[in-house]
Design a protein around this motif. Structure first.
Motif, PDB file in Angstrom:
ATOM      1  N   LEU A   1      37.994  44.901  45.044  1.00  0.00           N
ATOM      2  CA  LEU A   1      38.185  44.012  44.203  1.00  0.00           C
ATOM      3  C   LEU A   1      39.495  43.142  44.080  1.00  0.00           C
ATOM      4  O   LEU A   1      39.363  41.966  44.319  1.00  0.00           O
ATOM      5  CB  LEU A   1      38.105  44.736  42.512  1.00  0.00           C
ATOM      6  CG  LEU A   1      38.260  43.946  41.344  1.00  0.00           C
ATOM      7  CD1 LEU A   1      36.653  43.335  41.491  1.00  0.00           C
ATOM      8  CD2 LEU A   1      38.196  44.743  40.118  1.00  0.00           C
ATOM      9  N   LEU A   2      40.573  43.833  44.641  1.00  0.00           N
ATOM     10  CA  LEU A   2      41.782  42.971  44.994  1.00  0.00           C
ATOM     11  C   LEU A   2      41.465  42.032  46.068  1.00  0.00           C
ATOM     12  O   LEU A   2      41.771  40.961  46.191  1.00  0.00           O
ATOM     13  CB  LEU A   2      42.918  43.987  44.996  1.00  0.00           C
ATOM     14  CG  LEU A   2      43.608  44.442  43.938  1.00  0.00           C
ATOM     15  CD1 LEU A   2      44.606  45.526  44.377  1.00  0.00           C
ATOM     16  CD2 LEU A   2      44.265  43.519  43.025  1.00  0.00           C
ATOM     17  N   ALA A   3      40.801  42.487  47.010  1.00  0.00           N
ATOM     18  CA  ALA A   3      40.523  41.772  48.305  1.00  0.00           C
ATOM     19  C   ALA A   3      39.585  40.628  47.846  1.00  0.00           C
ATOM     20  O   ALA A   3      39.796  39.332  48.440  1.00  0.00           O
ATOM     21  CB  ALA A   3      39.802  42.705  49.520  1.00  0.00           C
ATOM     22  N   LEU A   4      38.825  40.669  47.193  1.00  0.00           N
ATOM     23  CA  LEU A   4      37.783  39.792  46.831  1.00  0.00           C
ATOM     24  C   LEU A   4      38.531  38.717  45.987  1.00  0.00           C
ATOM     25  O   LEU A   4      38.085  37.587  45.862  1.00  0.00           O
ATOM     26  CB  LEU A   4      36.621  40.265  46.118  1.00  0.00           C
ATOM     27  CG  LEU A   4      35.609  40.961  46.759  1.00  0.00           C
ATOM     28  CD1 LEU A   4      34.537  41.582  45.871  1.00  0.00           C
ATOM     29  CD2 LEU A   4      34.896  40.010  47.859  1.00  0.00           C
ATOM     30  N   CYS A   5      39.464  39.132  45.297  1.00  0.00           N
ATOM     31  CA  CYS A   5      40.221  38.044  44.496  1.00  0.00           C
ATOM     32  C   CYS A   5      41.495  37.516  45.267  1.00  0.00           C
ATOM     33  O   CYS A   5      42.225  37.016  44.523  1.00  0.00           O
ATOM     34  CB  CYS A   5      40.747  38.835  43.161  1.00  0.00           C
ATOM     35  SG  CYS A   5      39.496  39.376  41.835  1.00  0.00           S
ATOM     36  N   SER A   6      41.581  37.980  46.256  1.00  0.00           N
ATOM     37  CA  SER A   6      42.517  37.257  47.340  1.00  0.00           C
ATOM     38  C   SER A   6      43.859  37.618  46.863  1.00  0.00           C
ATOM     39  O   SER A   6      44.736  36.719  46.706  1.00  0.00           O
ATOM     40  CB  SER A   6      42.451  35.561  47.478  1.00  0.00           C
ATOM     41  OG  SER A   6      41.183  35.299  47.945  1.00  0.00           O
ATOM     42  N   GLN A   7      44.173  39.001  46.428  1.00  0.00           N
ATOM     43  CA  GLN A   7      45.347  39.495  46.040  1.00  0.00           C
ATOM     44  C   GLN A   7      46.262  40.008  47.314  1.00  0.00           C
ATOM     45  O   GLN A   7      47.441  40.356  46.851  1.00  0.00           O
ATOM     46  CB  GLN A   7      45.117  40.275  44.884  1.00  0.00           C
ATOM     47  CG  GLN A   7      44.510  39.576  43.559  1.00  0.00           C
ATOM     48  CD  GLN A   7      45.709  38.478  43.204  1.00  0.00           C
ATOM     49  OE1 GLN A   7      46.548  38.842  42.847  1.00  0.00           O
ATOM     50  NE2 GLN A   7      44.863  37.430  42.770  1.00  0.00           N
ATOM     51  N   PHE A   8      45.752  39.845  48.327  1.00  0.00           N
ATOM     52  CA  PHE A   8      46.464  40.821  49.577  1.00  0.00           C
ATOM     53  C   PHE A   8      47.286  39.473  50.248  1.00  0.00           C
ATOM     54  O   PHE A   8      46.726  38.606  50.327  1.00  0.00           O
ATOM     55  CB  PHE A   8      45.582  41.467  50.216  1.00  0.00           C
ATOM     56  CG  PHE A   8      45.103  42.658  49.887  1.00  0.00           C
ATOM     57  CD1 PHE A   8      46.134  43.771  49.441  1.00  0.00           C
ATOM     58  CD2 PHE A   8      43.826  42.988  49.844  1.00  0.00           C
ATOM     59  CE1 PHE A   8      45.854  44.953  48.929  1.00  0.00           C
ATOM     60  CE2 PHE A   8      43.366  44.166  48.981  1.00  0.00           C
ATOM     61  CZ  PHE A   8      44.434  45.094  48.744  1.00  0.00           C
TER      62      PHE A   8
END
Length: 75
Positions: free
Chosen positions: A68-75
């Protein structure tokens, strides 16, 4: 009447937590655990409520959060 509402809330809580969330997170964590243990663990494909299944569900929760974090571009 209050007892009936309490029982209904407990029933809905059980359905959501055990049947939906634990099954969903088990299937998210199952392939990851199988990959890291080289196919030795877990030996079954359906959650049965054991301690090991809870660990697989926790791995599934972590995997789901990371995706979910990767899909929201949080990395």
């Amino acid at each position: 009447m209050d007892f009936l509402v309490s029982m209904l809330v407990q029933c809905v809580g059980y359905v959501v937590s055990e049947l939906i969330l634990s099954t969903f997170f088990f299937f998210c964590g199952w392939p990851v655990v199988r990959l890291f243990t080289l196919g030795r663990y877990p030996t079954h494909t359906r959650p049965d409520g054991s301690k090991g299944d809870n660990y697989v569900c926790c791995v599934g929760l972590v995997v789901f959060c990371l995706l979910l974090l990767a899909l929201c571009s949080q990395f």
